[in-house]
Design a protein around this motif. Sequence first.
Motif, PDB file in Angstrom:
ATOM      1  N   ASP A  78       0.825  -1.213   0.000  1.00 53.72           N
ATOM      2  CA  ASP A  78       0.000   0.000   0.000  1.00 53.72           C
ATOM      3  C   ASP A  78       0.859   1.264   0.000  1.00 53.72           C
ATOM      4  O   ASP A  78       0.552   2.230  -0.710  1.00 53.72           O
ATOM      5  CB  ASP A  78      -0.927   0.035   1.222  1.00 53.72           C
ATOM      6  N   ILE A  79       1.931   1.261   0.771  1.00 52.52           N
ATOM      7  CA  ILE A  79       2.838   2.416   0.816  1.00 52.52           C
ATOM      8  C   ILE A  79       3.519   2.591  -0.535  1.00 52.52           C
ATOM      9  O   ILE A  79       3.644   3.705  -1.048  1.00 52.52           O
ATOM     10  CB  ILE A  79       3.884   2.264   1.942  1.00 52.52           C
ATOM     11  N   VAL A  80       3.951   1.489  -1.142  1.00 54.70           N
ATOM     12  CA  VAL A  80       4.582   1.570  -2.464  1.00 54.70           C
ATOM     13  C   VAL A  80       3.594   2.128  -3.483  1.00 54.70           C
ATOM     14  O   VAL A  80       3.947   2.992  -4.301  1.00 54.70           O
ATOM     15  CB  VAL A  80       5.126   0.191  -2.904  1.00 54.70           C
ATOM     16  N   ALA A 138      12.304   7.069  -4.808  1.00 59.56           N
ATOM     17  CA  ALA A 138      11.696   6.465  -3.616  1.00 59.56           C
ATOM     18  C   ALA A 138      10.777   5.315  -4.006  1.00 59.56           C
ATOM     19  O   ALA A 138      10.783   4.259  -3.356  1.00 59.56           O
ATOM     20  CB  ALA A 138      10.924   7.513  -2.825  1.00 59.56           C
ATOM     21  N   SER A 139       9.997   5.489  -5.067  1.00 57.04           N
ATOM     22  CA  SER A 139       9.088   4.431  -5.514  1.00 57.04           C
ATOM     23  C   SER A 139       9.860   3.200  -5.971  1.00 57.04           C
ATOM     24  O   SER A 139       9.507   2.061  -5.612  1.00 57.04           O
ATOM     25  CB  SER A 139       8.219   4.938  -6.680  1.00 57.04           C
ATOM     26  N   ILE A 140      10.886   3.413  -6.768  1.00 54.07           N
ATOM     27  CA  ILE A 140      11.694   2.292  -7.265  1.00 54.07           C
ATOM     28  C   ILE A 140      12.361   1.561  -6.109  1.00 54.07           C
ATOM     29  O   ILE A 140      12.323   0.322  -6.036  1.00 54.07           O
ATOM     30  CB  ILE A 140      12.745   2.791  -8.279  1.00 54.07           C
ATOM     31  N   CYS A 141      12.946   2.313  -5.199  1.00 52.60           N
ATOM     32  CA  CYS A 141      13.625   1.690  -4.058  1.00 52.60           C
ATOM     33  C   CYS A 141      12.650   0.932  -3.163  1.00 52.60           C
ATOM     34  O   CYS A 141      12.954  -0.169  -2.691  1.00 52.60           O
ATOM     35  CB  CYS A 141      14.374   2.742  -3.246  1.00 52.60           C
ATOM     36  N   ILE A 186      10.667  -4.378  -1.182  1.00 46.48           N
ATOM     37  CA  ILE A 186       9.644  -5.398  -0.908  1.00 46.48           C
ATOM     38  C   ILE A 186       9.945  -6.668  -1.688  1.00 46.48           C
ATOM     39  O   ILE A 186       9.878  -7.780  -1.152  1.00 46.48           O
ATOM     40  CB  ILE A 186       8.236  -4.855  -1.235  1.00 46.48           C
ATOM     41  N   ARG A 187      10.299  -6.522  -2.965  1.00 47.34           N
ATOM     42  CA  ARG A 187      10.612  -7.679  -3.803  1.00 47.34           C
ATOM     43  C   ARG A 187      11.802  -8.453  -3.240  1.00 47.34           C
ATOM     44  O   ARG A 187      11.742  -9.670  -3.064  1.00 47.34           O
ATOM     45  CB  ARG A 187      10.919  -7.221  -5.235  1.00 47.34           C
ATOM     46  N   SER A 189      11.147 -10.201   0.182  1.00 48.59           N
ATOM     47  CA  SER A 189      10.375 -11.453   0.075  1.00 48.59           C
ATOM     48  C   SER A 189      11.242 -12.593  -0.482  1.00 48.59           C
ATOM     49  O   SER A 189      11.081 -13.734  -0.089  1.00 48.59           O
ATOM     50  CB  SER A 189       9.135 -11.241  -0.780  1.00 48.59           C
ATOM     51  N   LYS A 190      12.178 -12.287  -1.352  1.00 51.45           N
ATOM     52  CA  LYS A 190      13.108 -13.295  -1.847  1.00 51.45           C
ATOM     53  C   LYS A 190      13.994 -13.810  -0.719  1.00 51.45           C
ATOM     54  O   LYS A 190      14.219 -15.020  -0.597  1.00 51.45           O
ATOM     55  CB  LYS A 190      13.999 -12.726  -2.962  1.00 51.45           C
ATOM     56  N   LEU A 191      14.481 -12.886   0.086  1.00 53.87           N
ATOM     57  CA  LEU A 191      15.365 -13.296   1.192  1.00 53.87           C
ATOM     58  C   LEU A 191      14.600 -14.110   2.240  1.00 53.87           C
ATOM     59  O   LEU A 191      15.169 -15.013   2.853  1.00 53.87           O
ATOM     60  CB  LEU A 191      15.986 -12.064   1.847  1.00 53.87           C
ATOM     61  N   MET A 192      13.347 -13.792   2.458  1.00 54.93           N
ATOM     62  CA  MET A 192      12.537 -14.522   3.441  1.00 54.93           C
ATOM     63  C   MET A 192      12.246 -15.947   3.002  1.00 54.93           C
ATOM     64  O   MET A 192      11.989 -16.806   3.823  1.00 54.93           O
ATOM     65  CB  MET A 192      11.216 -13.795   3.706  1.00 54.93           C
ATOM     66  N   SER A 193      12.306 -16.197   1.694  1.00 55.78           N
ATOM     67  CA  SER A 193      11.982 -17.529   1.201  1.00 55.78           C
ATOM     68  C   SER A 193      13.141 -18.506   1.336  1.00 55.78           C
ATOM     69  O   SER A 193      12.987 -19.689   1.087  1.00 55.78           O
ATOM     70  CB  SER A 193      11.533 -17.449  -0.254  1.00 55.78           C
TER      71      SER A 193
END
Length: 155
Positions: free
Chosen positions: A23-25, A138-141, A146-147, A150-154
Amino acid sequence: MSKLLGDMPPLTALIEGVEMTSDIVARLVTIAYWQSHIASTELLDNVVPRLHPLKRGFPLRVAKRMEGDLVFEKAFVADLSNLIASLETEIEAGTHVSWHGDENHCRGGYQDVFREPGVADFQRAVNELEVLREAIVASICAARSIRDASKLMSF
């Protein structure tokens, strides 16, 4: 956007301590699109008409790209930086500083700044373009964070 808020703090200060969610993104992306409309209007209405015809091509191309979905490309951010630099050169060329000696003045005189017509329009455009560049980065970062998180969490 910055016209509405006056002296706006850097976008990083506005999102400091905020949990990065989709939502913030989405809000950051919305701000970037909104600001691209404002900056494009500023360029087309107040800057391009004041430029020498040979210098209008690049600002017109940048303004046209602001109307589409291409604002989130690295090349566009580089083009924004180049446009800001060229407009700052125009501002510098149209700003004249002189010294007026005055024996009755406490410092022996005072500095006088004369800005040619149109310099204020260029400065407003630079301000809007800087806010746009910051919103895009800011949007790109935020989206990448987030992307990548989520990769690191997997793992």
